[in-house]
Write a protein that holds these residues in place. Structure first.
Motif, mmCIF file in Angstrom:
data_model
loop_
_atom_site.group_PDB
_atom_site.id
_atom_site.type_symbol
_atom_site.label_atom_id
_atom_site.label_comp_id
_atom_site.label_asym_id
_atom_site.label_seq_id
_atom_site.Cartn_x
_atom_site.Cartn_y
_atom_site.Cartn_z
ATOM 1 N N LYS A 485 0.847 -1.197 0.000
ATOM 2 C CA LYS A 485 0.000 0.000 0.000
ATOM 3 C C LYS A 485 0.877 1.239 0.000
ATOM 4 O O LYS A 485 1.845 1.320 0.752
ATOM 5 N N MET A 486 0.513 2.177 -0.845
ATOM 6 C CA MET A 486 1.294 3.395 -1.010
ATOM 7 C C MET A 486 0.408 4.604 -0.757
ATOM 8 O O MET A 486 -0.810 4.553 -0.943
ATOM 9 N N VAL A 487 1.044 5.703 -0.353
ATOM 10 C CA VAL A 487 0.357 6.981 -0.170
ATOM 11 C C VAL A 487 1.156 8.044 -0.910
ATOM 12 O O VAL A 487 2.382 8.106 -0.801
ATOM 13 N N ALA A 488 0.463 8.874 -1.666
ATOM 14 C CA ALA A 488 1.098 9.987 -2.365
ATOM 15 C C ALA A 488 0.291 11.249 -2.101
ATOM 16 O O ALA A 488 -0.909 11.190 -1.823
ATOM 17 N N GLY A 489 0.946 12.379 -2.168
ATOM 18 C CA GLY A 489 0.254 13.648 -2.037
ATOM 19 C C GLY A 489 0.051 14.137 -0.627
ATOM 20 O O GLY A 489 -0.498 15.226 -0.419
ATOM 21 N N GLY A 490 0.463 13.358 0.374
ATOM 22 C CA GLY A 490 0.313 13.790 1.759
ATOM 23 C C GLY A 490 1.487 14.635 2.216
ATOM 24 O O GLY A 490 2.364 15.017 1.441
ATOM 25 N N ARG A 491 1.532 14.918 3.494
ATOM 26 C CA ARG A 491 2.611 15.736 4.076
ATOM 27 C C ARG A 491 3.719 14.782 4.513
ATOM 28 O O ARG A 491 3.684 14.201 5.600
ATOM 29 N N MET A 492 4.713 14.643 3.660
ATOM 30 C CA MET A 492 5.718 13.601 3.840
ATOM 31 C C MET A 492 6.672 13.849 5.015
ATOM 32 O O MET A 492 7.436 12.971 5.376
ATOM 33 N N SER A 502 -6.813 14.738 3.885
ATOM 34 C CA SER A 502 -7.681 14.802 2.714
ATOM 35 C C SER A 502 -6.913 14.956 1.403
ATOM 36 O O SER A 502 -7.444 14.679 0.326
ATOM 37 N N SER A 503 -5.670 15.413 1.488
ATOM 38 C CA SER A 503 -4.880 15.581 0.267
ATOM 39 C C SER A 503 -4.150 14.309 -0.136
ATOM 40 O O SER A 503 -3.514 14.269 -1.191
ATOM 41 N N SER A 504 -4.213 13.266 0.668
ATOM 42 C CA SER A 504 -3.497 12.024 0.386
ATOM 43 C C SER A 504 -4.254 11.180 -0.635
ATOM 44 O O SER A 504 -5.473 11.206 -0.719
#
Length: 581
Positions: A485-492, A502-504
């Motif tokens: 599972k991957m997450v993009a667009g969040g606050r890294m 909500s931006s993830s």
């Protein structure tokens, strides 16, 4: 399938104008352009064409009305092609309805052109003669679209279809249409020779030849549509030409020949008869290289092009450069192939592989641990040799009921026959309901039996044998894939609970550990959905025990549905378990 192009009498009668006369150009225009749905527009145009050509002999008003409909039909046909190959809000990618509608539309347009042409030739009126050239060009254009549509379904042209096309082209050349159909003679000005420009009919004919040369099972529908658009632009100039050859010196020519009395398209020759024409592909090679240069200058592109599309087009141009080389290029096999006869299990398509491994991982939750070796942060090291599947405790509870049953991948996997194999790939035959799952560029997973590890491969070529029986050649990418599972667009730069805002965007991917053979892959890689990949982009990998912040490297391989890339681990935020308490 082709027979379904004919509209029923009820469909035709239900749209007949109340006056009983053929629809005028203006009425046809309003009738065809009013629907919002492109499928509805296609149906209306087909009905209007049917009304125009059912009465004989045709009148000039009938032809005028058809010309209006034909212009609208080209716009609708282009939309249907784009919908089939790329999908949109109305129609999903590769939906059969879009292809069928485009095919039926092209068949009606061809039928209408063939209906009007004989009438034009039997009338001794100058106003009809001046229309013959334009109508012939339209006929060849719609023949080209028909060729493309068959290409998208990996169907080859029959011998009779090639003969008919060659006869029509040769007949047009032999008539007194040379002033407009082709400018075959070079014009000499002193000692300088001015290069002629191919006429509209020759341009359409050449585009058909180029498209069918690509119809060898090694190109995806998306690549076919890109090439179709390039060919239309390239053939409109003066660089690409067809020349008559006497046969005696044709074997010394560079490029290809076409036998106008035969039943094939472009071939490498030699020419052995008087009916051969020659195509020197050296100028085409130069146009291909020029297109590659243009794509390399992103700032100069006339329209914005996504990195994925740009990479795909560059890869296609490299393949076209080989295919249309002035002299045939031999591609040496990397490894020797050995004939075999064995059954294997397969899962076709990126989404199908992901789903099978996800369900399998739910049952194996906790059987392996993910960890990074000490000092790996900031290097190219990634997941350890025994990575766990990225599953939350909630996922594990959800999958407990399945664990007492059977392997879910058995429901998805199909049995195929391997005919030969090497260290880098294999050739397989099988039966599949949706051929789009195994076209060139598709992902496929293979294993010898239920106890063997999966090998992930990409389809390199595709051949239809009969109906739903196909043969494919695949190249191995990696072994023992893991669902992640991957997450993009969040606050890294924050903890996991702050990343998942909500931006993830969360998405599934496949992790491939290093492999020492079949295939040899010394580094750890990820298979990502093509739409989620960005070279140099940062993503978060979520583990049941930890999370890892990663930077994606340049793609190793990029296809329409997936990207294979390596990555570097650049950080490790707070554990996921703490964020879920």
């Amino acid at each position: 399938m082709e027979s379904s192009q004919t509209l029923s009498p009820f469909e035709i009668e239900s749209t007949r104008p109340l006056s009983g006369a053929p629809a005028s150009a203006g009425a046809s225009s309003r009738h065809a352009a009013s629907p919002n749905n492109v499928i509805d527009a296609q149906k209306q145009i087909c009905v209007s064409i049917a009304l125009l050509i059912r009465d004989s002999p045709p009148e000039r008003s009938h032809l005028d009305a058809f010309m209006v409909l034909e212009r609208q039909a080209q716009q609708v046909g282009n939309r249907l092609l784009t919908q089939y190959v790329e999908g949109d809000a109305q129609i999903r990618l590769m939906q059969w309805t879009a292809w069928q509608s485009a095919y039926h539309l092209s068949r009606w347009l061809i039928q209408a052109c063939q209906h009007f042409l004989p009438q034009i030739r039997t009338l001794a009126e100058e106003q009809w003669f001046e229309l013959e050239h334009g109508l012939l060009v339209k006929l060849f254009h719609h023949r080209k679209v028909e060729f493309l549509l068959r290409f998208l379904r990996y169907k080859r042209r029959s011998d009779d279809q090639w003969r008919q096309l060659h006869v029509q082209y040769r007949s047009a050349r032999e008539r007194d249409l040379r002033n407009t159909l082709e400018e075959m003679q070079q014009t000499e000005v002193g000692r300088d020779v001015v290069r002629r420009r191919a006429g509209p009919l020759e341009q359409q004919y050449l585009q058909i030849l180029l498209l069918e040369a690509m119809n060898c099972g090694r190109f995806s529908p998306r690549e076919a549509l890109w090439a179709h658009r390039w060919f239309a632009r390239w053939c409109s100039g003066s660089e690409l030409q067809l020349e008559h050859c006497d046969g005696s010196a044709a074997d010394a020519h560079k490029g290809f020949v076409v036998d106008l009395s035969g039943s094939e398209g472009l071939s490498r020759g030699p020419a052995t008869g008087p009916d051969f024409i020659h195509f020197d592909s050296s100028p085409l090679r130069a146009l291909i290289e020029g297109e590659m240069t243009s794509l390399g200058d992103v700032a100069a592109l006339p329209l914005p092009v996504t990195p994925a599309v740009r990479a795909g087009q560059l890869a296609l141009l490299r393949k076209l450069r080989i295919l249309f080389a002035p002299h045939a290029m031999e591609i040496a096999r990397r490894t020797e192939r050995h004939p075999v006869a064995m059954a294997v299990q397969t899962i076709a398509g990126f989404s199908g592989i992901v789903e099978a491994l996800r369900k399998s991982g739910l049952r194996n939750y906790g059987s392996a641990a993910m960890s990074l070796p000490a000092g790996s942060v900031g290097t190219d090291a990634s997941i350890s040799e025994a990575p766990s599947l990225l599953i939350t405790p909630a996922d594990a509870e959800e999958g407990q009921a399945d664990s007492a049953l059977h392997d879910e991948s058995d429901d998805i996997a199909q049995n195929w026959q391997v005919k030969d194999r090497s260290d880098s790939g294999c050739r397989m035959r099988g039966q599949i309901g949706d051929m789009n799952r195994v076209i060139p560029g598709s992902l496929i997973a293979i294993r010898d039996d239920s106890t063997s590890p999966w090998t992930v491969a990409v389809v390199r070529w595709f051949r239809r044998l009969m109906v739903d029986h196909v043969e494919i050649g695949v190249e191995y990418l990696g072994r023992s894939p893991r669902f992640v599972k991957m997450v993009a667009g969040g606050r890294m730069d924050f903890a996991v609970d702050e990343i998942l805002d909500s931006s993830s965007r969360c998405f599934a991917a496949l992790y491939l550990p290093p492999s020492d053979g079949h295939p040899t892959m010394p580094i750890k890689t990820l298979l990502l959905p093509a739409g989620e990949f960005k070279a140099g982009g940062e993503v978060m990998l979520l583990s049941s025990t930890a999370t890892y912040r990663m930077r994606l490297n340049e793609p190793i391989q990029q296809q329409y549905e997936f990207v294979l890339t390596s990555f570097g681990v650049i950080g490790q935020p707070a554990p996921l378990a703490a964020a879920m308490q």
